[in-house]
Structures are given as C-alpha cells and as structure tokens.
Design a protein around this motif. Sequence first.
Motif, PDB file in Angstrom:
ATOM      1  N   ALA A 254       0.748  -1.167  -0.057  1.00  0.00           N
ATOM      2  CA  ALA A 254      -0.218  -0.002  -0.066  1.00  0.00           C
ATOM      3  C   ALA A 254       1.014   1.292   0.095  1.00  0.00           C
ATOM      4  CB  ALA A 254      -0.941   0.018   1.079  1.00  0.00           C
ATOM      5  N   GLN A 255       0.276   2.368  -0.491  1.00  0.00           N
ATOM      6  CA  GLN A 255       0.908   3.580  -0.341  1.00  0.00           C
ATOM      7  C   GLN A 255       0.753   4.394   0.782  1.00  0.00           C
ATOM      8  OE1 GLN A 255      -0.559   6.671  -3.432  1.00  0.00           O
ATOM      9  NE2 GLN A 255       1.641   7.327  -3.555  1.00  0.00           N
ATOM     10  N   SER A 256       1.822   4.695   1.424  1.00  0.00           N
ATOM     11  CA  SER A 256       1.700   5.299   2.813  1.00  0.00           C
ATOM     12  C   SER A 256       0.922   6.633   2.498  1.00  0.00           C
ATOM     13  CB  SER A 256       3.133   5.528   3.574  1.00  0.00           C
ATOM     14  OG  SER A 256       3.146   6.398   4.521  1.00  0.00           O
ATOM     15  N   GLN A 257       0.005   7.048   3.556  1.00  0.00           N
ATOM     16  CA  GLN A 257      -0.773   8.236   3.501  1.00  0.00           C
ATOM     17  C   GLN A 257       0.252   9.430   3.784  1.00  0.00           C
ATOM     18  OE1 GLN A 257      -4.674   7.806   5.029  1.00  0.00           O
ATOM     19  NE2 GLN A 257      -5.291  10.194   4.536  1.00  0.00           N
ATOM     20  N   GLU A 258       1.150   9.099   4.669  1.00  0.00           N
ATOM     21  CA  GLU A 258       2.021  10.352   5.333  1.00  0.00           C
ATOM     22  C   GLU A 258       2.994  10.620   4.364  1.00  0.00           C
ATOM     23  OE1 GLU A 258       1.514   7.461   7.464  1.00  0.00           O
ATOM     24  OE2 GLU A 258      -0.375   8.604   8.191  1.00  0.00           O
ATOM     25  N   SER A 259       3.975   9.148   3.811  1.00  0.00           N
ATOM     26  CA  SER A 259       4.982   9.778   3.184  1.00  0.00           C
ATOM     27  C   SER A 259       5.034   9.565   1.565  1.00  0.00           C
ATOM     28  CB  SER A 259       6.122   8.868   3.453  1.00  0.00           C
ATOM     29  OG  SER A 259       6.009   7.657   3.220  1.00  0.00           O
ATOM     30  N   GLY A 260       3.852   8.787   1.087  1.00  0.00           N
ATOM     31  CA  GLY A 260       3.637   8.509  -0.106  1.00  0.00           C
ATOM     32  C   GLY A 260       4.462   7.304  -0.823  1.00  0.00           C
ATOM     33  N   ALA A 261       5.243   6.571   0.246  1.00  0.00           N
ATOM     34  CA  ALA A 261       6.345   5.683  -0.259  1.00  0.00           C
ATOM     35  C   ALA A 261       5.379   4.188  -0.246  1.00  0.00           C
ATOM     36  CB  ALA A 261       7.244   5.196   0.869  1.00  0.00           C
ATOM     37  N   LEU A 262       5.806   3.246  -1.055  1.00  0.00           N
ATOM     38  CA  LEU A 262       5.323   1.856  -1.065  1.00  0.00           C
ATOM     39  C   LEU A 262       5.613   1.014   0.086  1.00  0.00           C
ATOM     40  CD1 LEU A 262       5.324   1.471  -4.938  1.00  0.00           C
ATOM     41  CD2 LEU A 262       3.291   2.035  -3.404  1.00  0.00           C
ATOM     42  N   GLU A 263       4.763   0.680   0.812  1.00  0.00           N
ATOM     43  CA  GLU A 263       4.962  -0.243   2.165  1.00  0.00           C
ATOM     44  C   GLU A 263       4.410  -1.677   1.607  1.00  0.00           C
ATOM     45  OE1 GLU A 263       4.829   3.278   5.393  1.00  0.00           O
ATOM     46  OE2 GLU A 263       3.167   1.946   5.202  1.00  0.00           O
ATOM     47  N   CYS A 264       5.159  -2.871   2.160  1.00  0.00           N
ATOM     48  CA  CYS A 264       4.910  -4.065   2.195  1.00  0.00           C
ATOM     49  C   CYS A 264       4.488  -4.354   3.574  1.00  0.00           C
ATOM     50  CB  CYS A 264       5.626  -4.887   1.456  1.00  0.00           C
ATOM     51  SG  CYS A 264       5.097  -6.780   1.245  1.00  0.00           S
ATOM     52  N   HIS A 265       3.364  -4.692   4.029  1.00  0.00           N
ATOM     53  CA  HIS A 265       3.286  -5.288   5.307  1.00  0.00           C
ATOM     54  C   HIS A 265       2.928  -6.539   5.166  1.00  0.00           C
ATOM     55  CE1 HIS A 265       2.557  -1.002   7.200  1.00  0.00           C
ATOM     56  NE2 HIS A 265       2.224  -0.783   5.663  1.00  0.00           N
ATOM     57  N   ALA A 266       3.313  -7.507   6.341  1.00  0.00           N
ATOM     58  CA  ALA A 266       3.057  -8.845   6.212  1.00  0.00           C
ATOM     59  C   ALA A 266       2.616  -9.457   7.657  1.00  0.00           C
ATOM     60  CB  ALA A 266       4.586  -9.792   6.110  1.00  0.00           C
ATOM     61  N   PHE A 267       1.756 -10.449   7.572  1.00  0.00           N
ATOM     62  CA  PHE A 267       1.150 -11.002   8.599  1.00  0.00           C
ATOM     63  C   PHE A 267       1.303 -12.516   8.944  1.00  0.00           C
ATOM     64  CE2 PHE A 267      -0.737  -7.105   7.252  1.00  0.00           C
ATOM     65  CZ  PHE A 267      -1.057  -6.445   8.361  1.00  0.00           C
ATOM     66  N   LEU A 268       1.551 -12.980   9.954  1.00  0.00           N
ATOM     67  CA  LEU A 268       1.517 -14.618   9.908  1.00  0.00           C
ATOM     68  C   LEU A 268       0.149 -15.024  10.426  1.00  0.00           C
ATOM     69  CD1 LEU A 268       3.032 -16.980  10.157  1.00  0.00           C
ATOM     70  CD2 LEU A 268       3.619 -16.567  12.667  1.00  0.00           C
ATOM     71  N   SER A 269      -0.455 -15.907   9.826  1.00  0.00           N
ATOM     72  CA  SER A 269      -1.607 -16.620  10.177  1.00  0.00           C
ATOM     73  C   SER A 269      -1.636 -18.070  10.825  1.00  0.00           C
ATOM     74  CB  SER A 269      -2.555 -16.738   8.968  1.00  0.00           C
ATOM     75  OG  SER A 269      -2.060 -17.666   8.025  1.00  0.00           O
TER      76      SER A 269
END
Length: 186
Positions: free
Chosen positions: A140-155
């Motif tokens: 997703a694109q960060s609302q604050e910086s505009g940078a692209l961030e990949c967030h990961a979650f363990l299920s």
Amino acid sequence: ARLEPGSAMEALRAAGRAVLRSPRLARHGLGLRRRRKPPESWADMQEPLLEGMCFTLKYLGMTLVEKPKGEDMAAAAIRRIVATARIGARKFQKVILTVSPRGISLQDADTKEMVENISIYRISYCTTDKLQNKVFAYVAQSQESGALECHAFLSPKKKIAQAVTLTVAQAFQMALDLWEATHAGR
C-alpha cells in the motif's frame, strides 16, 4: 494473487468457492473474530464483506518496496520481513485485520485500539507467499510519505492466509462494482 479484472478474477472466485467449501474451514471458522459459518459460495460473501470480514493474525512487520505490484517483488519483501522478524526476540503484535470494500483496518487484538486504516484505493497488491505459505502480505502507499510499503502478517494456518488474500480480492471487486454503479449515471 494478482488483482486484475478478467480471467484472474474468475480464477480467484473459483479458488474462493473451493476454500469456502472446505469442511476444515467451516469447522475452524476461517480464524474469524465472529464465529459464524462461512457462506456456501464466494458470491454469497458480499453481504458479510460489506460489514467487514475479520481475521486474527500476527503482525510481522513492514518494509519499503519500489514497485506497486509483482510476485517477485512481494516474495523478496516478505523474505526481508520474515528475516528481520526472526532476528528480533520480540513477541509479535496480535491484530484483528478487517477487510471491507472500504479497505483494510488493523486493530490491536488485546487493547482493541485502532492501529491503522488503509483505503482500498491505496492498496496495490496482496498475496500469500509461496514459500512462507502462512504469510499474508499487502502493498500500500503510505498516506504520510507516499512511499510504497509491504506489510506482512502470520496466520495460524495456510488456508487462513489464502482466505485473507481472496477476501481482499473480493473487496477490490466489490469496490470497483460500487464505484461503477455510482458513476454509471454520469
């Protein structure tokens, strides 16, 4: 899973129907916060998805990425996040990830405090990693910086990670359908 219209969406719907018909998922409730039996078909998911489908996951972390989508990019980002997570001896934050046509919201599972709310229009990609098959990630694109961030979650299980990915894909389709319906008269 790519989130593009056409045959890819049909493949996602077919996979979603197969996942939802799985007797193991019905017994375990998809890892959802609300323990209700999942609908019989993926098409029947629209009403619960409008409310928001909830998944309890562990937040592994975030890394910056250069491209908005792509399987190789996501796999490399997930490898970096998992490697960093393994080095740290900290306990992972348990979150409730809610998916709706508005986007993804993250809430701390213990304190019920809102962590983040990401608009569906800021999310460019989501996937279940092939090697780390219990890991769900989105870009997703960060609302604050505009940078692209990949967030990961363990299920807790591979099928839950897949269900989250398919639910996000369905949320994209619903958001598109809703957008087209509101702009059809213009």
